[in-house]
Design an enzyme around this catalytic site. Structure first.
Site, short mmCIF file in Angstrom:
data_model
loop_
_atom_site.label_atom_id
_atom_site.label_comp_id
_atom_site.label_asym_id
_atom_site.label_seq_id
_atom_site.Cartn_x
_atom_site.Cartn_y
_atom_site.Cartn_z
CG LEU A 142 0.20 18.49 -80.06
CD1 LEU A 142 -0.01 16.98 -80.27
CD2 LEU A 142 -1.04 19.13 -79.44
CG HIS A 159 7.05 20.81 -87.95
ND1 HIS A 159 7.11 19.89 -88.98
CD2 HIS A 159 5.88 20.57 -87.32
CE1 HIS A 159 6.03 19.13 -88.97
NE2 HIS A 159 5.27 19.53 -87.95
CG LEU A 160 2.26 24.50 -84.84
CD1 LEU A 160 2.46 25.78 -84.03
CD2 LEU A 160 0.87 24.47 -85.46
CG HIS A 161 7.67 22.99 -81.67
ND1 HIS A 161 8.23 23.65 -82.74
CD2 HIS A 161 8.40 23.33 -80.59
CE1 HIS A 161 9.26 24.36 -82.32
NE2 HIS A 161 9.38 24.19 -81.01
CG LEU A 162 1.22 23.32 -77.26
CD1 LEU A 162 1.14 24.83 -77.04
CD2 LEU A 162 -0.16 22.70 -77.20
#
Length: 149
Positions: A44, A98-101
Site C-alpha cells: 500500500l 517511497h513509503l510503502h506498507l
C-alpha cells in the site's frame, strides 16, 4: 500530486509501469508485491511521493491506515489466511524510497519467525528507562513543534 520521475512507485501511480493493482482511491494505491513472501503479499502506497512514514502529511495518515485496515481484512479473506503481518521500513531496508506498507498473509507454521532481525533485551532497567525518556522528550518536542505551526 507530487511525484518523483525516477521512482518506481510513482511510475506505477502514473500508469507508466505495470503492476497488479488490487485497490485504489484518491490518496492511495495497493498492488501485489512482485517478489511476495507469500501469495497475496501486497504493498500500500500513498499516491503522492513521500519517502517515509514520518514524511507523510498528517492529513493523509488517517486515510492511509484506514486503507491498511481494509486491505489487511481483504488479503486475509482472499487467501484464507489466519492473519496478516504489516510492516514499514523507513530508509533502512527500504528497497524503493517511497513509503510503502507490506501487507503479508500469515498462517501458523508458515516459516516466518517474529521479526526479520535479531531481537535483544536492554542491558538493564537503567538503559531501558533512559531510552524511554529520550523518546518521550523527542515526542514532546515534536508535539510542541506541531502546535506552533
Amino acid at each position: 500530486m507530487s511525484a518523483e520521475r525516477g521512482c518506481v512507485f510513482c511510475q506505477i501511480v502514473r500508469g507508466e509501469r505495470e503492476a497488479s493493482i488490487v485497490f485504489e482511491d484518491q490518496a492511495t494505491l495497493a498492488f501485489l508485491d512482485h517478489r511476495p513472501l507469500f501469495p497475496g503479499h501486497c504493498l500500500l502506497i500513498p499516491k503522492e511521493h513521500h519517502q517515509t512514514l514520518p514524511d507523510l502529511p498528517s492529513a493523509l495518515v488517517g486515510a492511509f491506515f484506514s486503507n491498511a485496515q481494509l486491505l489487511a481484512r481483504a488479503v486475509e479473506a482472499a487467501v484464507e489466511a489466519e492473519g496478516t503481518f504489516l510492516a514499514i521500513n523507513n530508509r533502512v531496508s527500504q528497497s524503493v524510497p517511497h513509503l510503502h506498507l507490506h501487507i503479508v498473509p500469515r498462517r501458523r507454521g508458515d516459516g516466518l519467525k517474529g521479526f526479520f532481525w535479531p531481537r535483544r533485551k536492554y542491558k538493564d532497567q537503567e538503559e531501558e528507562r533512559e531510552v524511554g525518556q529520550r523518546i518521550s522528550a523527542h515526542v514532546a518536542a515534536l508535539l510542541r513543534e506541531r502546535a506552533a505551526r
